[in-house]
Design a protein around this motif. Structure first.
Motif, PDB file in Angstrom:
ATOM      1  N   ALA A  24     -19.259 -15.677  23.757  1.00  0.00           N
ATOM      2  CA  ALA A  24     -18.413 -16.589  24.375  1.00  0.00           C
ATOM      3  C   ALA A  24     -17.092 -16.472  23.625  1.00  0.00           C
ATOM      4  O   ALA A  24     -16.936 -16.818  22.627  1.00  0.00           O
ATOM      5  N   VAL A  25     -15.870 -16.142  24.301  1.00  0.00           N
ATOM      6  CA  VAL A  25     -14.660 -16.321  23.688  1.00  0.00           C
ATOM      7  C   VAL A  25     -13.880 -17.769  23.815  1.00  0.00           C
ATOM      8  O   VAL A  25     -13.736 -18.135  24.718  1.00  0.00           O
ATOM      9  N   ASP A  26     -13.955 -18.233  22.533  1.00  0.00           N
ATOM     10  CA  ASP A  26     -13.139 -19.548  22.499  1.00  0.00           C
ATOM     11  C   ASP A  26     -14.216 -20.669  22.810  1.00  0.00           C
ATOM     12  O   ASP A  26     -14.547 -21.506  22.205  1.00  0.00           O
ATOM     13  N   VAL A  27     -14.632 -20.696  24.096  1.00  0.00           N
ATOM     14  CA  VAL A  27     -15.663 -21.513  24.719  1.00  0.00           C
ATOM     15  C   VAL A  27     -16.408 -20.808  25.774  1.00  0.00           C
ATOM     16  O   VAL A  27     -15.845 -20.063  26.185  1.00  0.00           O
ATOM     17  N   PRO A  28     -17.817 -21.362  25.969  1.00  0.00           N
ATOM     18  CA  PRO A  28     -18.565 -20.563  27.069  1.00  0.00           C
ATOM     19  C   PRO A  28     -17.737 -20.951  28.325  1.00  0.00           C
ATOM     20  O   PRO A  28     -17.417 -21.968  28.517  1.00  0.00           O
ATOM     21  N   SER A  29     -17.649 -19.928  29.069  1.00  0.00           N
ATOM     22  CA  SER A  29     -16.652 -20.152  30.393  1.00  0.00           C
ATOM     23  C   SER A  29     -17.289 -21.278  31.271  1.00  0.00           C
ATOM     24  O   SER A  29     -18.515 -21.319  31.458  1.00  0.00           O
ATOM     25  N   GLY A  30     -16.564 -22.228  31.661  1.00  0.00           N
ATOM     26  CA  GLY A  30     -16.992 -23.414  32.491  1.00  0.00           C
ATOM     27  C   GLY A  30     -17.317 -24.497  31.810  1.00  0.00           C
ATOM     28  O   GLY A  30     -17.324 -25.579  32.100  1.00  0.00           O
ATOM     29  N   ASN A  56      -5.160 -16.118  29.054  1.00  0.00           N
ATOM     30  CA  ASN A  56      -5.002 -15.600  27.821  1.00  0.00           C
ATOM     31  C   ASN A  56      -6.612 -15.339  27.380  1.00  0.00           C
ATOM     32  O   ASN A  56      -6.939 -14.719  26.385  1.00  0.00           O
ATOM     33  N   ASN A  57      -7.595 -16.021  27.693  1.00  0.00           N
ATOM     34  CA  ASN A  57      -8.957 -15.901  27.514  1.00  0.00           C
ATOM     35  C   ASN A  57      -9.326 -14.376  27.611  1.00  0.00           C
ATOM     36  O   ASN A  57     -10.016 -13.890  26.835  1.00  0.00           O
ATOM     37  N   GLY A  58      -8.849 -14.226  28.824  1.00  0.00           N
ATOM     38  CA  GLY A  58      -8.963 -12.691  29.312  1.00  0.00           C
ATOM     39  C   GLY A  58      -8.077 -11.622  28.535  1.00  0.00           C
ATOM     40  O   GLY A  58      -8.776 -10.647  27.911  1.00  0.00           O
ATOM     41  N   VAL A 111     -19.384  -9.755  26.718  1.00  0.00           N
ATOM     42  CA  VAL A 111     -18.462 -10.654  26.264  1.00  0.00           C
ATOM     43  C   VAL A 111     -17.720 -11.451  27.264  1.00  0.00           C
ATOM     44  O   VAL A 111     -17.296 -10.993  28.451  1.00  0.00           O
ATOM     45  N   ASP A 112     -18.071 -12.940  27.431  1.00  0.00           N
ATOM     46  CA  ASP A 112     -17.580 -13.673  28.243  1.00  0.00           C
ATOM     47  C   ASP A 112     -16.133 -14.082  27.859  1.00  0.00           C
ATOM     48  O   ASP A 112     -15.936 -15.173  27.026  1.00  0.00           O
ATOM     49  N   ALA A 113     -15.273 -13.633  28.518  1.00  0.00           N
ATOM     50  CA  ALA A 113     -13.656 -14.006  28.169  1.00  0.00           C
ATOM     51  C   ALA A 113     -13.212 -14.474  29.791  1.00  0.00           C
ATOM     52  O   ALA A 113     -12.112 -14.081  30.086  1.00  0.00           O
ATOM     53  N   LEU A 114     -13.810 -15.272  30.475  1.00  0.00           N
ATOM     54  CA  LEU A 114     -13.521 -15.524  31.780  1.00  0.00           C
ATOM     55  C   LEU A 114     -12.647 -16.770  32.029  1.00  0.00           C
ATOM     56  O   LEU A 114     -11.478 -16.760  32.260  1.00  0.00           O
ATOM     57  N   LEU A 115     -13.069 -17.716  31.205  1.00  0.00           N
ATOM     58  CA  LEU A 115     -12.390 -18.951  31.000  1.00  0.00           C
ATOM     59  C   LEU A 115     -12.507 -19.531  29.705  1.00  0.00           C
ATOM     60  O   LEU A 115     -13.572 -19.562  29.147  1.00  0.00           O
ATOM     61  N   GLY A 116     -11.290 -20.119  29.184  1.00  0.00           N
ATOM     62  CA  GLY A 116     -11.492 -20.653  27.768  1.00  0.00           C
ATOM     63  C   GLY A 116     -11.029 -22.291  28.013  1.00  0.00           C
ATOM     64  O   GLY A 116     -11.240 -22.934  28.885  1.00  0.00           O
ATOM     65  N   THR A 117      -9.923 -22.446  26.975  1.00  0.00           N
ATOM     66  CA  THR A 117      -9.291 -23.930  26.897  1.00  0.00           C
ATOM     67  C   THR A 117      -8.516 -24.189  28.250  1.00  0.00           C
ATOM     68  O   THR A 117      -7.959 -25.251  28.482  1.00  0.00           O
TER      69      THR A 117
HETATM   70  K   LIG Z   1     -15.045 -17.997  27.701  1.00  0.00           K
END
Ligand SMILES: [K+]
Ligand SMILES: NC(=O)C1=CN([C@@H]2O[C@H](COP(=O)(O)OP(=O)(O)OC[C@H]3O[C@@H](n4cnc5c(N)ncnc54)[C@H](O)[C@@H]3O)[C@@H](O)[C@H]2O)[C@H](O)CC1
Length: 481
Positions: free
Chosen positions: A160-166, A55-57, A128-134
């Motif tokens: 970063a979307v929601d959290v920086p990926s990683g 869903n981050n993506g 826009v970093d939407a690789l990994l979120g929560t």
């Molecule tokens: K992210």
């Protein structure tokens, strides 16, 4: 600053669904906020969305759609993974719409070198970093890990979307993460983003309101339970808790009800330490309960040594039900509490505790209105302040239960008038104790209130006002499956 964990966020998400607010609606709001941030930062130019398969993506696909109709913005999307393996319906739904949008380029990459070859990162004005979120779990895998290096090696602005990926949203150790200029985190600040470590991975954090309905946060719902069950499912046999119940004396049924409820909730071992006068009776109720007779006909100071020993081989203590209020019992309780790491105090136990809670003890109290008043509490509107001042997580029982750990207040609305029958409080305390072995006091108290009431509602369907506490116990597993 208030912040929440990723599991709390998942519970809120599930409570939204339960109340009729769709994840797709939340994703649309999340994506719209990302699009606004991109527009504010570049005005016109090229944006590349680097999207994961969760869903981050999904948030990124929404943002891309919003920007695709802007004549001054050129949109590129790199999906890390195959579109056929997008993991959620909401993300897939928003990905599939993109073929009807003016997107300059969409590519699916399974190896980081494919992204390098495209040259889209070098060409972009913003990433826009939407690789990994929560939803991150475990060590970073490929190609995500190398893609994160590519983002960090570029000299581009990064949202970063929601959290920086990683980055671990709950503040745990990380091996690598995107370094962002700003993180747009949804609904509430994430606990991990309030740490000093977070400063190394994002210069700024903006909390974005995505329209979560207040009841999803305020009311205990099936979403809270789902998070708990996931944790239980992940834990292997043997660490679902060893519970020591200290009860009985004038009464024998109460500790037995609490013990059976704890077992039905999934505790591995339940021991009842009860005055010798009733130990045999309690043992006769069920072969599932281990009973350790104490010295006399009521709990007294001579028992403290035995109990302190027993506590060392248990995870949670549940104390109070059926103890009576003899002075020597109250004295014994006050001496026992400091030995407890995790303790649920119910019923007569509440007349023997001294507040604030001792330093190394974490406590849940489960008073009804009268018992709360005897502790100096007033009513539901006082629970949060009482908890903050005195230390215990409070589960104030009532038509609606009010639960607070001093930071958050939750309301439980399951249960019915048939549950005024004797023993349902003992059942609630037993459920609380079992959950407390593997959950925070707040989660344990909220879910115990929900489970006890929901089991009581099932019992009411069958037995009406004739329901008994044992009927509630028999339905705990129905609620938890
Ligand atoms: K992210
Ligand atoms: N109410 C809200 O908070 C909303 C949140 N939204 C967004 O949803 C994500 C959480 O989505 P989820 O699908 O649970 O997980 P992620 O997308 O964060 O990640 C899952 C994705 O990542 C892969 N993965 C997991 N761990 C690793 C790893 N160690 N290495 C490599 N890959 C990994 C996994 O396979 C999945 O593919 C939240 O952050 C918000 O951005 C909603 O959209 C709006 C409401």
């Amino acid at each position: 600053m208030r912040s929440i964990t990723s599991s709390r966020m998942r519970a809120i998400d599930a409570n939204c669904e339960y109340l009729g607010l769709k994840g797709l609606q939340l994703m649309e709001n999340a994506g719209a906020a990302i699009a606004r941030e991109v527009k504010e930062r570049i005005g016109s130019g090229k944006v590349i969305f680097i999207a994961g398969r969760g869903n981050n993506g999904g948030d990124a696909f929404v943002a891309a759609r919003h920007l695709a109709s802007d004549p001054d913005v050129t949109v590129y999307i790199a999906l890390v993974g195959n579109a056929t393996r997008i993991r959620t319906d909401d993300a897939r739904h928003n990905f599939n719409i993109l073929k009807h949008c003016n997107i300059e380029g969409i590519t699916e990459i399974t190896d980081a070198s494919q992204l390098k070859k495209k040259g889209w990162i070098d060409d972009a004005d913003i990433i826009v970093d939407a690789l990994l979120g929560t939803g991150i779990s475990g060590k970073l895998r490929e190609p995500e890990s190398t893609v994160i290096d590519m983002i960090n090696d570029s000299d581009k602005q990064v949202i970063a979307v929601d959290v920086p990926s990683g980055f671990d949203p709950d503040g745990g150790d990380i091996d690598k993460a995107v370094i962002a200029d700003i993180t747009l985190t949804f609904h509430e600040m994430k606990t991990g983003l309030t740490t000093s470590l977070a400063r190394e991975y994002t210069s700024e954090v903006k909390v974005v309101n995505i329209g979560v309905c207040t009841d999803a946060e305020r009311y205990v719902g099936s979403g809270d339970l789902k998070v708990l069950q996931k944790r239980h499912a992940d834990s292997h046999k043997g660490n679902s808790g060893r519970i020591l119940i200290i009860g009985g004396g004038p009464y024998s049924g109460a500790p037995a009800l609490a013990a059976m409820a704890a077992l039905r909730t999934g505790a591995d071992i339940v021991t009842v330490a009860a005055p010798a006068s009733v130990a045999g009776t309690i043992a006769s109720y069920s072969p599932n309960i281990i009973v350790r007779p104490l010295s006399s006909d009521v709990l007294c100071e001579e028992d403290v040594g035995t109990i302190a020993e027993l506590i060392t081989s248990h995870d949670v203590v549940v104390i109070g039900m059926g103890l009576g209020r003899a002075e020597r019992t109250k004295t014994a309780i006050s001496k026992i509490i400091p030995f407890c790491k995790k303790v649920v105090v119910d019923a007569d136990g509440l007349y023997g505790i001294e507040l604030p809670v001792p330093e190394d003890t974490t406590m849940i109290i489960t008073p009804h209105a009268g018992e709360f008043r005897s502790l100096g509490g007033h009513g539901a509107d006082d629970v949060q302040a009482f908890s903050r001042e005195n230390g215990p997580t409070v589960l104030l029982k009532g038509k609606e239960d009010t639960i607070s750990n001093g930071e958050r207040v939750a309301i439980n609305s399951t249960g019915n008038a048939g549950m005024t029958v004797g023993g349902t409080g003992d059942v609630l305390a037993g459920i609380s104790g079992a959950l407390f072995a593997t959950s925070s006091p707040m989660e344990a108290a909220c879910c115990a209130a929900f489970i006890n009431g929901a089991a009581g509602d099932l019992a009411f369907e069958d037995k009406g006002y004739g329901l008994l506490a044992t009927d509630v116990i028999d339905r705990i597993t129905d609620v938890m499956k």
